[in-house]
Each structure stands twice: as structure tokens, then as C-alpha cells.
Design a protein around this motif. Structure first.
Motif, PDB file in Angstrom:
ATOM      1  N   MET A   1     -33.709 -45.507  -0.276  1.00 40.99           N
ATOM      2  CA  MET A   1     -32.471 -44.574  -0.677  1.00 40.99           C
ATOM      3  C   MET A   1     -33.553 -43.511  -1.365  1.00 40.99           C
ATOM      4  O   MET A   1     -34.389 -43.663  -1.834  1.00 40.99           O
ATOM      5  N   LYS A   2     -33.308 -42.509  -1.179  1.00 45.17           N
ATOM      6  CA  LYS A   2     -34.357 -41.261  -1.441  1.00 45.17           C
ATOM      7  C   LYS A   2     -32.921 -40.087  -2.377  1.00 45.17           C
ATOM      8  O   LYS A   2     -31.805 -40.844  -1.758  1.00 45.17           O
ATOM      9  N   ILE A   3     -33.553 -38.863  -2.830  1.00 45.22           N
ATOM     10  CA  ILE A   3     -32.487 -38.439  -3.822  1.00 45.22           C
ATOM     11  C   ILE A   3     -31.882 -36.737  -2.855  1.00 45.22           C
ATOM     12  O   ILE A   3     -32.732 -36.432  -2.266  1.00 45.22           O
ATOM     13  N   ARG A   4     -30.308 -36.690  -2.927  1.00 42.40           N
ATOM     14  CA  ARG A   4     -29.750 -36.123  -2.420  1.00 42.40           C
ATOM     15  C   ARG A   4     -29.433 -34.461  -3.435  1.00 42.40           C
ATOM     16  O   ARG A   4     -29.489 -33.771  -2.608  1.00 42.40           O
ATOM     17  N   SER A   5     -29.411 -35.058  -4.364  1.00 43.64           N
ATOM     18  CA  SER A   5     -28.891 -33.819  -5.053  1.00 43.64           C
ATOM     19  C   SER A   5     -29.266 -34.123  -7.550  1.00 43.64           C
ATOM     20  O   SER A   5     -29.288 -35.913  -7.589  1.00 43.64           O
ATOM     21  N   HIS A   6     -30.105 -33.971  -7.953  1.00 46.04           N
ATOM     22  CA  HIS A   6     -30.584 -34.049  -9.004  1.00 46.04           C
ATOM     23  C   HIS A   6     -30.316 -32.197  -9.780  1.00 46.04           C
ATOM     24  O   HIS A   6     -31.328 -31.874 -10.322  1.00 46.04           O
ATOM     25  N   SER A   7     -29.623 -31.806  -9.530  1.00 46.42           N
ATOM     26  CA  SER A   7     -29.189 -30.652  -9.902  1.00 46.42           C
ATOM     27  C   SER A   7     -28.938 -30.544 -11.305  1.00 46.42           C
ATOM     28  O   SER A   7     -29.252 -29.311 -12.070  1.00 46.42           O
ATOM     29  N   GLU A   8     -28.263 -31.521 -11.857  1.00 39.92           N
ATOM     30  CA  GLU A   8     -28.190 -31.204 -13.954  1.00 39.92           C
ATOM     31  C   GLU A   8     -28.826 -33.013 -14.275  1.00 39.92           C
ATOM     32  O   GLU A   8     -29.309 -33.685 -13.410  1.00 39.92           O
ATOM     33  N   SER A   9     -29.450 -32.618 -15.221  1.00 39.22           N
ATOM     34  CA  SER A   9     -30.764 -34.041 -15.768  1.00 39.22           C
ATOM     35  C   SER A   9     -30.666 -35.221 -15.692  1.00 39.22           C
ATOM     36  O   SER A   9     -31.343 -35.865 -15.870  1.00 39.22           O
ATOM     37  N   HIS A  10     -28.896 -34.726 -16.246  1.00 38.04           N
ATOM     38  CA  HIS A  10     -28.306 -36.244 -16.361  1.00 38.04           C
ATOM     39  C   HIS A  10     -27.545 -36.694 -15.168  1.00 38.04           C
ATOM     40  O   HIS A  10     -27.078 -37.916 -15.499  1.00 38.04           O
ATOM     41  N   LEU A  11     -27.486 -35.851 -14.256  1.00 39.21           N
ATOM     42  CA  LEU A  11     -26.422 -36.825 -12.446  1.00 39.21           C
ATOM     43  C   LEU A  11     -27.654 -36.609 -11.515  1.00 39.21           C
ATOM     44  O   LEU A  11     -28.417 -35.683 -11.088  1.00 39.21           O
ATOM     45  N   LYS A  19     -23.419 -41.317  -6.984  1.00 41.54           N
ATOM     46  CA  LYS A  19     -23.396 -40.824  -8.277  1.00 41.54           C
ATOM     47  C   LYS A  19     -23.764 -41.367  -9.127  1.00 41.54           C
ATOM     48  O   LYS A  19     -23.110 -42.122 -10.026  1.00 41.54           O
ATOM     49  N   TRP A  20     -24.602 -41.508 -10.340  1.00 44.92           N
ATOM     50  CA  TRP A  20     -24.730 -41.742 -10.933  1.00 44.92           C
ATOM     51  C   TRP A  20     -25.427 -40.657 -12.184  1.00 44.92           C
ATOM     52  O   TRP A  20     -25.230 -39.833 -12.042  1.00 44.92           O
ATOM     53  N   GLN A  21     -24.365 -41.596 -13.602  1.00 43.73           N
ATOM     54  CA  GLN A  21     -24.985 -40.413 -14.622  1.00 43.73           C
ATOM     55  C   GLN A  21     -26.371 -41.366 -14.994  1.00 43.73           C
ATOM     56  O   GLN A  21     -26.372 -42.719 -15.394  1.00 43.73           O
TER      57      GLN A  21
END
Length: 82
Positions: A1-11, A19-21
Motif C-alpha cells: 500500500m502507499k500513502i494517499r494523504s498525510h496532510s496532518e502529522s497524526h493522520l 484512515k489511521w491515527q
């Protein structure tokens, strides 16, 4: 898997739509993540977390699904020991 979004450091959102915390004590590990970083989601037995994201460089972070709450006592214990 790859990252789709990581706009907030904790999400983080993966390309499968999950979606993961990210565990508060592991945030520094995510600073080098890029959209092309390959991730593997692993179920773990940990008092503070249910899963772990392992990046292609073998760095890992504990995660919970977005919406789940961190168990405060366990988080405090882990952060106290680091």
C-alpha cells in the motif's frame, strides 16, 4: 500500500481508503514519509494499539483506525517509558 494523504502529522490515509491515527510517541518517524513510501499494515498485540504501519525502510509506527480512541493509561505508560 502507499500513502494517499498525510496532510496532518497524526493522520494518514492509505491508497486502499483506510484512515489511521498515528501513536503520539511515533510521530517523528513519519516525518520522512513520502507518497511513494510503501506501507504494510500489520495487526499487533499491544496494550496501546491494534495495528502497526511498517514502511519500506522497516520503520514502524503504532496506529489505530480513525475514530477509535487511544487508551489513555496505556499511552501514558508507553510515553513515560520512552
Amino acid at each position: 500500500m502507499k500513502i494517499r494523504s498525510h496532510s496532518e502529522s497524526h493522520l494518514v490515509e492509505l491508497d486502499d481508503g483506510s484512515k489511521w491515527q498515528i501513536f503520539p510517541g511515533d510521530l517523528d518517524v513519519t516525518l520522512n514519509w513520502k507518497p511513494e513510501t510503501e506501507m504494510k499494515l500489520v495487526r499487533i498485540q499491544d496494550p496501546a494499539s491494534s495495528h502497526m504501519l511498517v514502511a519500506d525502510d522497516n520503520c514502524s509506527v503504532r496506529v489505530l483506525p480513525v475514530g477509535d480512541k487511544w487508551p489513555l493509561n496505556e499511552v501514558r505508560n508507553v510515553l513515560k517509558d520512552t
